[in-house]
Design an enzyme around this catalytic site. Structure first.
Site, PDB file in Angstrom:
ATOM      1  N   ALA A 129       0.427  -1.180  -0.002  1.00 24.63           N
ATOM      2  CA  ALA A 129       0.181   0.027   0.211  1.00 24.63           C
ATOM      3  C   ALA A 129       0.968   0.695  -0.488  1.00 24.63           C
ATOM      4  O   ALA A 129       0.262   2.263  -0.639  1.00 24.63           O
ATOM      5  CB  ALA A 129      -1.206  -0.274   1.373  1.00 24.63           C
ATOM      6  N   GLN A 161       1.185  -6.127  -3.895  1.00 25.93           N
ATOM      7  CA  GLN A 161      -0.152  -6.972  -2.691  1.00 25.93           C
ATOM      8  C   GLN A 161      -0.989  -5.653  -3.650  1.00 25.93           C
ATOM      9  O   GLN A 161      -2.420  -5.940  -2.697  1.00 25.93           O
ATOM     10  CB  GLN A 161      -0.358  -6.381  -1.512  1.00 25.93           C
ATOM     11  N   ILE A 189      -4.161  -3.574  -5.316  1.00 28.48           N
ATOM     12  CA  ILE A 189      -5.209  -4.505  -6.287  1.00 28.48           C
ATOM     13  C   ILE A 189      -5.534  -2.679  -7.431  1.00 28.48           C
ATOM     14  O   ILE A 189      -6.328  -2.990  -7.922  1.00 28.48           O
ATOM     15  CB  ILE A 189      -6.253  -4.344  -5.642  1.00 28.48           C
ATOM     16  N   ASP A 190      -5.176  -1.419  -7.393  1.00 30.89           N
ATOM     17  CA  ASP A 190      -5.095  -1.397  -8.286  1.00 30.89           C
ATOM     18  C   ASP A 190      -4.405  -0.596  -9.556  1.00 30.89           C
ATOM     19  O   ASP A 190      -5.078   0.090 -10.019  1.00 30.89           O
ATOM     20  CB  ASP A 190      -4.075  -0.024  -7.552  1.00 30.89           C
ATOM     21  N   HIS A 202      -3.571 -10.394  -5.370  1.00 29.15           N
ATOM     22  CA  HIS A 202      -3.884  -9.603  -4.987  1.00 29.15           C
ATOM     23  C   HIS A 202      -5.819  -9.648  -6.274  1.00 29.15           C
ATOM     24  O   HIS A 202      -6.453  -9.217  -5.719  1.00 29.15           O
ATOM     25  CB  HIS A 202      -4.391  -9.121  -3.316  1.00 29.15           C
ATOM     26  N   CYS A 242     -15.202 -15.159 -13.925  1.00 33.88           N
ATOM     27  CA  CYS A 242     -16.042 -15.450 -13.092  1.00 33.88           C
ATOM     28  C   CYS A 242     -14.913 -16.730 -12.843  1.00 33.88           C
ATOM     29  O   CYS A 242     -14.399 -17.190 -13.174  1.00 33.88           O
ATOM     30  CB  CYS A 242     -16.290 -16.132 -14.847  1.00 33.88           C
ATOM     31  N   CYS A 270     -16.186 -19.951 -15.341  1.00 33.36           N
ATOM     32  CA  CYS A 270     -15.789 -20.673 -16.931  1.00 33.36           C
ATOM     33  C   CYS A 270     -14.007 -19.926 -16.495  1.00 33.36           C
ATOM     34  O   CYS A 270     -13.028 -19.451 -18.163  1.00 33.36           O
ATOM     35  CB  CYS A 270     -16.353 -20.036 -18.039  1.00 33.36           C
ATOM     36  N   CYS A 278     -21.718 -13.212 -16.305  1.00 32.45           N
ATOM     37  CA  CYS A 278     -20.124 -13.427 -17.026  1.00 32.45           C
ATOM     38  C   CYS A 278     -20.919 -13.330 -18.785  1.00 32.45           C
ATOM     39  O   CYS A 278     -21.987 -14.106 -18.805  1.00 32.45           O
ATOM     40  CB  CYS A 278     -20.230 -15.088 -17.359  1.00 32.45           C
ATOM     41  N   CYS A 335     -20.533 -17.332 -19.225  1.00 28.95           N
ATOM     42  CA  CYS A 335     -22.051 -18.418 -18.972  1.00 28.95           C
ATOM     43  C   CYS A 335     -23.061 -18.221 -18.204  1.00 28.95           C
ATOM     44  O   CYS A 335     -23.519 -18.549 -17.057  1.00 28.95           O
ATOM     45  CB  CYS A 335     -21.057 -19.202 -18.279  1.00 28.95           C
TER      46      CYS A 335
END
Ligand SMILES: [Zn+2]
Length: 228
Positions: A34, A103, A105-106, A121, A129, A132, A149, A152
């Site tokens: 972070a 780590q 997620i940005d 992460h 999905c 699938c 999705c 599917c």
């Protein structure tokens, strides 16, 4: 504890010897957290979204209990993340072609131009999905109240790992650590298992530098290609 573990706090901590060892690295690996993105204006885990701290939003309980409510909040969180842009720390790692294990997620390492990035992460700019395996842009969540999705029709999972879910790419991350001839630990205390084990996967004598604060100031100096 690794024998050549050095913490860097200020520019004056960066000696000529350190710069030389970094300049000659063939396989530089950075583990980022972070603190690396702090200067990019991202929301913090304590920030409130719809009266709920962001950390609670990531713990998975809301997603499991109520998909509609989750995606209502997700849209607000996503819009905040979409405003964030890479800072000089991301750019310096990209320019030096550092292998990045993040780590965060940005998605800012990829946007900065880093090509070898393991987002353990996941990435909030994606949806996945579970049924699938399809990966979609998170823009789909801005178009549909609960994104499904296109293949599917399963309800899509956010592209991030929620608490309790398995982190990704850890065997490749361990492989990179074993091949590293330089390791940077940036903006993270490495409390979380299994990333906490990565420094131990380096070969004996691999220099490890820890930069907890001011990454956006220190990394451009540390990773500059030419020294005057
Ligand atoms: Zn699917």
């Amino acid at each position: 504890m690794h024998t050549s573990h050095t913490t860097l706090k200020y520019k004056k901590d960066i000696t000529k010897e350190i710069l030389e060892s970094i300049q000659h690295a063939q396989f530089p690996v950075a583990i980022t957290g972070a603190g690396t993105s702090k200067a990019s204006g991202l929301p913090l885990l304590g920030d409130m979204i719809d009266g709920v701290p962001l950390s609670q939003f990531f713990d998975g309980s809301i997603f499991r209990a109520d998909k509609e409510r989750f995606y209502d909040s997700y849209r607000k969180v996503l819009r905040l993340f979409l405003q964030a842009t890479p800072n000089p720390a991301h750019l310096a790692l990209a320019e030096r072609e550092t292998f990045v294990i993040t780590q965060n997620i940005d998605g800012l390492h990829r946007i900065a131009g880093s090509e070898r990035v393991l987002e353990i992460h996941g990435n909030i700019r994606e949806l996945r999905c579970i049924n699938c395996g399809l990966v979609e842009s998170s823009m789909r969540a801005l178009r549909y109240p609960v994104p499904r999705c296109p293949d599917c029709h399963e309800v899509l999972h956010p592209g991030i790992t929620l608490e309790g879910e398995e982190v990704r790419h850890i065997s490749r991350a361990t492989d990179w650590a074993g091949r590293a001839d330089l390791m940077l630990i940036v903006g993270t205390q490495l409390f979380a298992h299994p990333v906490s084990k990565l420094p131990e996967a380096t070969r004996a004598g691999t220099p490890i530098f820890e930069i907890n604060e001011n990454a956006e100031v220190l990394l451009p100096v540390l990773l500059q290609q030419e020294h005057s």
